[in-house]
Design an enzyme around this catalytic site. Structure first.
Site: not given
Length: 224
Positions: A44, A87, A139, A209
């Site tokens: 990620d 992030e 998101e 995802e």
């Protein structure tokens, strides 16, 4: 009911697969293998770095929209882009804490495929409505997934609570709702071909995802 909400209902099965994946449930139930989390963390980190130029491209397209005279939509997206600096720093900190080497890490195929999809969305000919829909969906999946791990009765490990709170908190949920409102506003005015493009992007995000979670959790554990 907005268009995005109708798509969530229409593609409910895919939505559930993306937001209640065994990887997420293993966090919620306190059974996650640390190696799975480390794989997710490293992969990620790569994805977020590729996510930055995608969000920047969405911002550029937002700035060209005539339906945002006050610049509210642009400011929402700008805020999201700015938050990605923090992030990336967070991923680096977590990698150090978990002894994960991210320098020179190679993206696995599901990650590369997802990033190629983002690259395709960045092309000038892709309508803003499709891009903002994909942005919201990406998101939203994280917000919905990690919020699940914060529900009462969850057995989320203490050392993963910060991760879950990062995306499962109420402020991030509000941000996702703002993105959804922007997407709906664009889709309400869109032609049929743009609506098809946006819906395809939405579905592609859900499938991507699932592929990303599979990669992190281990295909052997999700194929039974």
């Amino acid at each position: 009911m907005g268009i995005t909400e109708s798509w969530l209902q229409k593609h409910h099965e895919s939505f559930v697969k993306a937001t209640m994946h065994p990887f997420i449930l293993s966090i919620k139930h306190g059974t996650i293998n640390p190696s799975s989390f480390k794989t997710w963390l490293a992969q990620d980190y790569i994805f977020v770095r590729e996510f930055v130029p995608f969000v920047a491209s969405v911002l550029l397209k937002a700035c060209k929209q005539v339906g945002d005279p006050d610049g509210c939509e642009m400011e929402t997206i700008l805020g999201g882009l700015a938050s990605l600096h923090d992030e990336i720093s967070w991923f680096k900190k977590e990698a150090s804490k978990w002894d994960v080497q991210i320098s020179g890490i190679v993206a696995q195929e599901p990650n590369r495929e997802y990033c190629r999809f983002l690259g395709n969305l960045m092309q000038p000919e892709v309508d803003y409505a499709a891009c903002i829909t994909a942005f919201w969906a990406i998101e939203m999946v994280y917000q919905t997934s990690f919020e699940l791990c914060l529900e009462p009765g969850s057995k989320t490990p203490a050392d993963l609570l910060e991760t879950c709170q990062r995306w499962g908190n109420s402020s991030f949920k509000h941000y996702c709702s703002s993105l959804q409102s922007i997407a709906d506003h664009c889709l309400e005015k869109a032609e049929e071909d743009v609506l098809r493009e946006a819906e395809e992007a939405f579905v592609r995000v859900l499938h991507s995802e699932v592929g990303f979670w599979n990669m992190s959790y281990g295909d052997a554990q999700t194929s039974g």
